[in-house]
Design an enzyme around this catalytic site. Structure first.
Site, short mmCIF file in Angstrom:
data_model
loop_
_atom_site.label_atom_id
_atom_site.label_comp_id
_atom_site.label_asym_id
_atom_site.label_seq_id
_atom_site.Cartn_x
_atom_site.Cartn_y
_atom_site.Cartn_z
N GLU A 64 0.87 -1.17 0.00
CA GLU A 64 0.00 0.00 0.00
C GLU A 64 0.91 1.23 0.00
O GLU A 64 1.79 1.34 0.86
CB GLU A 64 -0.89 0.00 1.23
N ARG A 303 5.68 -13.68 9.61
CA ARG A 303 6.35 -12.43 9.28
C ARG A 303 7.70 -12.32 10.00
O ARG A 303 7.96 -13.00 11.00
CB ARG A 303 5.46 -11.24 9.64
N LYS A 313 3.58 1.04 11.09
CA LYS A 313 3.63 2.30 10.34
C LYS A 313 3.23 3.48 11.23
O LYS A 313 3.80 4.57 11.13
CB LYS A 313 2.72 2.23 9.12
#
Length: 601
Positions: A64, A303, A313
């Site tokens: 994104e 992950r 973020k």
């Protein structure tokens, strides 16, 4: 920006993991052997008219564009591009740009730059047609809306006019089934009319949403009529003001994969509960002839969590906006732009990702693993140089007596790299005054100290043996200079140089030719391995010593160093000429890492 031309060595060792096993099984069973690809993304008729897909597999990296990539993204990048490379496939770089309020062209450009910097290309190989696999989800908005109308017409979606608070309350929880919306039983015609009103801007933001009609009692909360479209008046970086409704990520992402003919949709474990909706949506659209079979399948992996960093973020943005760091490219940040500026190499990051493997569990990797990969990479390629970080003068009181003049400059040399003789020698010279490290002198030596103290001898690296005779102090009693005499006939590399045996060797830079530089001594940004563990405020464990700025002196071989030059300062570690601030007349070097792990036990 030009696209990268070279990918990492395709013959690199392929470690075993469950994703490779899946791909190899699929290929052996002929999965997708009849798959067609219409020279770009498209619906079922588009691909049906195309040739057989030259790519055996198709993967994608779908960021994104609402922030900068960080070290966690590097694993997904290397995994998706690497699998495509190793199995004769192609990897798409696709921007999931479905949220116009948070996305900017700045992030698009930065992401492209970092993927290329890591060594990967989204360009299809020449044998596949030299096609660029750079795509944007926003280019599929027309199809997504068509898919939404199809679901409404089939009674598989409806427009809900509950408030967000009502929808949240009626959704239920893990122990309580949800409650059907009072708008759930509208006819397809009524819902279609409402959806078109949403599209045409008749209703205000937040007044209604389009939801899938699945099962409000499902034990998987993600299947309790998830939202597909919302009203949002915002200018999009790619489509401008064409749309006032935007698809939700969970609706858009599976469609993007199918339009691009992705075979293996690889994502992290937090999307595992979304997989049933992923399959539900694609199956219904394929039944309606909108999407081509075979459909993509989603696979999840654990992950990468690296100790001593945060990768949220929101938290990274907080560090930037509150001034805890100097920007997204601050060398202490785990963003790829920050790591690049710090001096980390693409090879070291790829090697770290490869060495940590791929599993179905989330795991913490100690930061020392990354630093170990970096040292292994730089050891064989970084030039050597002497540098003094905490300087004090060393005065050679018999220099004129030995060489006949204080103006004499005695030439010295050392290998550019000790294991790469083809790189030649670096030249520097000895004068009557030198810079040495303050720690290389003690008035009263501790046990086992072999460097300079009154009456002791030590070797100047690549130079002469010197004997310490004392020191000079200022009125406050601080040492301002170390005094020594040079021992004749002990120059390194000359006959008889080893006649005088010493245990200590010190680095130095002559005052007359020293390159003065700003040295930024970076360390880990946090003092705790898991800065936000247990809900802790991560700002409370910021390392106050994560950045120190000192003035140091470098040997003259670095006078012509250009930005991004990486070098080993002997004794101190690996440094890099700062990409942003370094200039020939104002050198700036960042410390990348030490010669060994300073955070070990």
């Amino acid at each position: 920006m030009s696209e990268p031309k070279n990918a990492p060595d395709a013959e690199a060792l392929k470690p075993n993991n469950f994703l490779r096993a899946i791909i190899e099984r699929d290929l052996e069973q002929g999965y997708g052997a009849e798959r067609r690809f219409g020279s770009g993304p498209g619906d079922a008729p588009h691909h049906a008219a195309g040739p057989l897909d030259p790519a055996r597999v198709r993967t994608r990296f779908p960021p994104e564009p609402n922030g900068y990539l960080h070290i966690g993204h590097a694993k997904s990048i290397c995994l998706n591009f690497g699998l495509a490379r190793d199995y004769g496939g192609e990897c798409h770089l696709r921007f999931d740009d479905t949220n116009p309020e948070k996305e900017e062209q700045e992030y698009v450009d930065a992401i492209k730059e970092m993927v290329a910097w890591l060594g990967w290309s989204w360009q299809a190989p020449a044998s596949h047609g030299e096609r660029s696999n750079l795509y944007y989800a926003s280019n599929y908005f027309d199809f997504m809306y068509r898919a939404a109308e199809y679901l409404v017409e089939q009674g598989l979606a409806y427009v809900d006019e509950q408030t967000p608070e009502e929808m949240r309350a009626n959704r239920g929880d893990f122990g309580t089934p949800g409650t059907n919306s009072p708008f759930r039983d509208r006819t397809p015609a009524e819902n279609l009319a409402r959806l078109r009103e949403m599209r045409d801007g008749v209703h205000p933001d937040g007044a209604m949403v389009l939801r899938a009609k699945i099962d409000m009692a499902s034990p998987n909360i993600n299947m309790r009529d998830p939202a597909l479209y919302r009203i949002r008046r915002a200018t999009h970086h790619n489509t401008g003001d064409k749309w006032c409704i935007y698809p939700m990520y969970t609706f858009a992402h599976p469609i993007e994969d199918a339009l691009e003919r992705i075979t293996h949709s690889i994502c992290t474990l937090e999307f595992e509960d979304q997989r049933p909706f992923y399959d539900w949506l694609l199956e219904h659209l394929a039944q309606g002839g909108l999407l081509a079979r075979p459909l993509p399948h989603q696979y999840e992996f654990g992950r990468l969590n690296l100790s001593y960093v945060v990768t949220s973020k929101r938290k990274l943005r907080q560090l930037v906006e509150e001034g805890h760091v100097s920007g997204w490219d601050d060398p202490r940040m785990p963003t790829l732009v920050g790591m690049r500026r710090r001096g980390y190499t693409p090879e070291s990051i790829r090697n770290m990702v490869e060495s940590t493997g791929v599993t179905k569990q989330n795991a913490w990797i100690d930061y020392s693993v990354l630093d170990g990969c970096l040292r292994a990479d730089l050891e064989g390629k970084a030039a050597r140089a002497m540098a003094v970080i905490d300087p004090v003068k060393l005065k050679l009181t018999n220099f004129a007596e030995i060489f006949g003049s204080l103006e004499h400059r005695e030439p010295c040399s050392a290998p550019v790299h000790p294991h790469l003789p083809e790189l030649g020698q670096r030249a520097f010279s000895l004068g009557p005054e030198l810079w040495i490290e303050r720690e290389d002198f003690m008035e009263v030596p501790s046990k086992g100290y072999h460097r300079l103290y009154p009456g002791n001898k030590a070797r100047l690296k690549a130079g002469y043996v010197v004997e310490c005779t004392g020191c000079e102090k200022n009125e406050a009693g601080e040492i301002t200079a170390v005094l020594a005499t040079l021992v004749p006939d002990t120059k390194s590399g000359t006959p008889g140089a080893d006649a005088v045996k010493v245990k200590g060797v010190i680095t130095w830079v002559a005052v007359h030719e020293a390159v003065q530089a700003e040295l930024r001594l970076y360390d880990r940004l946090f003092t705790e391995a898991q800065p936000d563990a247990g809900g802790r405020d991560f700002l409370e464990v910021i390392n106050p010593g994560s950045k120190r700025v000192v003035t140091g002196y470098l040997e003259p071989s670095l006078a012509a160093a250009v930005a991004d030059t990486k070098v080993q300062f002997e004794r101190h570690g690996y440094f890099v000429a700062d990409r942003v601030d370094h200039r020939a007349d104002t050198p700036v070097f960042n410390k990348i890492t030490g010669l060994r792990d300073g955070w070990g036990k």
